[in-house]
Design a protein around this motif. Structure first.
Motif, mmCIF file in Angstrom:
data_model
loop_
_atom_site.group_PDB
_atom_site.id
_atom_site.type_symbol
_atom_site.label_atom_id
_atom_site.label_comp_id
_atom_site.label_asym_id
_atom_site.label_seq_id
_atom_site.Cartn_x
_atom_site.Cartn_y
_atom_site.Cartn_z
ATOM 1 N N ARG A 8 0.824 -1.216 0.000
ATOM 2 C CA ARG A 8 0.000 0.000 0.000
ATOM 3 C C ARG A 8 0.863 1.272 0.000
ATOM 4 O O ARG A 8 0.446 2.309 -0.520
ATOM 5 C CB ARG A 8 -0.912 -0.026 1.225
ATOM 6 C CG ARG A 8 -2.003 1.045 1.213
ATOM 7 C CD ARG A 8 -2.987 0.802 2.329
ATOM 8 N NE ARG A 8 -3.612 -0.503 2.212
ATOM 9 C CZ ARG A 8 -4.654 -0.767 1.423
ATOM 10 N NH1 ARG A 8 -5.152 0.187 0.654
ATOM 11 N NH2 ARG A 8 -5.182 -1.975 1.390
ATOM 12 N N ASN A 9 2.041 1.202 0.585
ATOM 13 C CA ASN A 9 2.931 2.364 0.641
ATOM 14 C C ASN A 9 4.197 2.151 -0.187
ATOM 15 O O ASN A 9 5.190 2.844 0.006
ATOM 16 C CB ASN A 9 3.311 2.661 2.094
ATOM 17 C CG ASN A 9 2.094 2.985 2.948
ATOM 18 O OD1 ASN A 9 1.269 3.797 2.563
ATOM 19 N ND2 ASN A 9 1.988 2.329 4.111
ATOM 20 N N LYS A 14 3.196 4.883 -4.893
ATOM 21 C CA LYS A 14 3.659 6.261 -4.960
ATOM 22 C C LYS A 14 3.692 6.774 -6.399
ATOM 23 O O LYS A 14 3.555 7.971 -6.650
ATOM 24 C CB LYS A 14 5.053 6.370 -4.345
ATOM 25 C CG LYS A 14 5.070 6.088 -2.841
ATOM 26 C CD LYS A 14 6.491 6.068 -2.305
ATOM 27 C CE LYS A 14 6.500 5.727 -0.802
ATOM 28 N NZ LYS A 14 7.893 5.607 -0.284
#
Length: 652
Positions: A8-9, A14
């Protein structure tokens, strides 16, 4: 490390707005990374929407190993190179070199362009072709790659292309006066220097089968091999591990002999007669082979007196060419290359006429103007396995359609694979709410008289209710013609038919109109990506079994029986299941897509083997009532107002 990229990160989140982690995508990426680490074979069926492209690109780039990625078509190859690969290299901070490598028929040959310009000024040239040659010559002074796909003034199907590109047969290699300017040599050098090379299956398999004269291996050695749309490989491999001879090759040879006579050897008048005789012999054989669009058993045809007579004439023409060309060897490089081709074609024709050697299918195919004679091995497993053993590394095969009821043996056995791991990943789409599948009641038997008229009557209301936006996928060109003619009489909507213009133009027109029915066959069953409500109904005329009189299929069936197998369950059904899965895959291409699938074949529900097909398809709710289909389409159309101007561009 890999799981972090897809988290997710992570890096992808990004870089890509709206990116959502998908466990199947992460699972595939980790399996690819493990295969690369272990130098093993991996087979992955990744359902539509899994994100398989990023799932193999990320581990390949992060591995730092020399990688070759092969795709199913030139269009997919360019999409990967120009869109997906740049995004991933930027996202991962990849600093290696990447290269795009196509087959030599995509690159301008400066020497052949020069010869064509000379030839075109003899007063016999077509003014249209001369105009195109002038535009290409102007473009050639600016291009860095020589890729004709970048020449905007040249249509992709321009008849001038074969005369300004080289083939394995007519390339002069290092003896070419323009060798230093050769775009094929430059493209190969870029591939040799690159860390990631993007090719297509035809180029990859041609390179395995034929080491190109004057260039050695076109594709460099690598440590990682990734095959996207891998379900196509067995059939393409069969083409390249066999032998063929076409009228186009023979007539190109005749044309080069004529160019050599007109440009450098005007004192050898007999060359013109040789070229005319060779050209005529190829044309006459095409005539006696029969109707265009036909694929037949060459073993049966060889015994025909009319065919045998034309084969003797063609053999005599090649022998005469060999004798006459031999007299002028050393005087003209183009003629020297033509002499070598003449010897090759003569030997190949002799091999094609000997149909007694077992283990091969002997068949021929006719288009309107040309024919191709073919010898195809019944199995490529041994040859493909040999290549894998020679080129040690990771071999990764992926597609949305590889398994039959979660069984990969049909695919793996055809290529002689021994994968360390093989598995299927589910599509993330919610088929229970996004789609409906209908096998209508009261269908006539497949191939029954009047089938097209019955389908037109049954399905016109559904197509009208959906305001077009429909693909009707057929299993034969005959059905395409019958349905398109019939629907044009009953529908007020536009009806487009394959064969009336190019595939790309048909797709563009389909999207531009916004309310059309497109009737098509083979080329539209796969590799077409139309997202959104631009396409919300796919109709299939019947289960896509290969025609029983197809000579290659007949040979594979006989080979299966000789090995004690059940040809219907081991050959015919698996082939048809994979083709059907490709056709079904045209409908739902995105999580916001909705649509109806109609398969007009009672055998899906009346025959025991129908369960094999149904269990291999996505879990789409089923009905027998076309009224339910119309109701479903009305609901989704109400929820999603269609805007033709905002329709996405298709990816072919």
């Amino acid at each position: 490390m890999i799981s972090q990229v897809f988290s997710r990160n992570g890096a992808l989140a990004k870089a890509i707005p709206g990116f959502q982690p998908r466990q199947p995508q992460t699972d595939m990426a980790e399996a690819v990374y493990q295969a690369i680490t272990d130098n093993s074979q991996l087979v992955v069926e990744a359902g539509t929407g899994t994100g398989k492209t990023y799932a193999y690109l990320a581990p390949a780039l992060l591995s730092g190993k020399k990688t070759i990625i092969s795709t199913g078509s030139k269009n997919l190859q360019e999409q990967l190179f120009h869109r997906d690969l740049p995004l991933m290299t930027e996202t991962l901070g990849y600093s290696g070199q990447v290269a795009l490598l196509k087959g030599r028929a995509n690159y301008l040959c400066p020497e052949r362009l020069s010869r064509q310009m000379v030839e075109s000024h003899d007063g016999h040239a077509d003014p249209t072709l001369l105009s195109q040659l002038v535009k290409v010559r102007s473009w050639s002074s600016e291009t860095k790659t020589g890729d004709l796909g970048e020449c905007d003034d040249l249509a992709e199907d321009s008849p001038v292309i074969p005369s300004i590109t080289s083939t394995n047969d007519n390339c002069l290699g290092k003896e070419c006066p323009s060798y230093q300017d050769c775009f094929v040599v430059k493209a190969r050098q870029r591939a040799m220097d690159a860390d990631v090379v993007v090719v297509n299956h035809h180029l990859f398999l041609a390179d395995l089968a034929i080491k190109e004269t004057g260039f050695g291996e076109l594709i460099p050695e690598a440590e990682v091999f990734v095959f996207d749309e891998a379900h196509q490989i067995p059939d393409i491999a069969s083409q390249y591990f066999g032998q063929s001879l076409s009228s186009r090759q023979l007539q190109e040879l005749a044309k080069d002999i004529n160019i050599a006579y007109r440009t450098e050897l005007r004192d050898t008048k007999q060359l013109e007669k040789v070229a005319d005789r060779l050209y005529g012999a190829a044309a006459d054989l095409r005539i006696v082979l029969g109707e265009p669009g036909f694929r037949g058993n060459w073993r049966d045809m060889v015994g025909s007196p009319a065919i045998a007579r034309e084969l003797v004439r063609l053999t005599d023409a090649l022998e005469l060419a060999e004798e006459v060309l031999k007299l002028s060897l050393g005087r003209c490089q183009l003629l020297d290359a033509a002499f070598e081709r003449t010897i090759v074609f003569k030997a190949r024709l002799a091999r094609l006429c000997d149909t007694t050697i077992p283990g091969y299918s002997y068949w021929y195919e006719c288009s309107k103007m040309h024919f191709t004679l073919n010898i195809t091995p019944l199995s490529v497993a041994e040859k493909f396995r040999e290549q894998i053993q020679i080129q040690v590394g990771a071999w990764i095969f992926t597609s949305a359609t590889l398994a039959v009821e979660d069984d990969f043996s049909h695919f793996s056995h055809r290529l002689g694979l021994e994968p360390a791991k093989q598995f299927a990943l589910p599509s993330p789409f919610d088929y229970s709410s996004q789609a409906i599948l209908c096998v209508p009641r009261f269908l006539p038997e497949p191939n029954s008289p009047g089938l097209a008229n019955t389908l037109i009557e049954m399905l016109t209301p559904v197509i009208e209710k959906n305001q077009g936006r429909c693909f009707f996928l057929c299993t034969s060109h005959h059905m395409v013609r019958s349905l398109s003619a019939g629907f044009r009489e009953t529908l007020d909507l536009p009806v487009l038919a394959q064969g009336e213009t190019s595939k790309q133009r048909l797709l563009a027109e389909f999207l531009e109109l916004g309310n059309a029915l497109l009737v098509a066959t083979g080329a539209f069953w796969e590799g077409v990506d139309v997202r959104g409500q631009a396409l919300s109904c796919v109709i299939i005329d019947k289960l896509p079994f290969t025609a029983p009189d197809d000579p290659l299929l007949k040979a594979r069936i006989e080979d299966c029986r000789l090995r004690g197998g059940d040809a219907f369950s081991q050959v015919q059904i698996p082939d048809a299941v994979i083709t059907l899965k490709q056709g079904v895959g045209r409908l739902i291409r995105d999580q916001s897509d909705h649509g109806a699938l109609v398969i007009c074949d009672n055998r899906l529900v009346s025959r025991q083997y129908g369960d094999t097909f149904l269990r291999s398809l996505p879990p789409i709710p089923r009905t027998r009532d076309l009224g339910n289909v119309s109701h479903f389409l009305a609901e989704i159309n109400q929820d999603s107002k269609f805007d033709a101007d905002a329709s996405p561009t298709p990816e072919v």
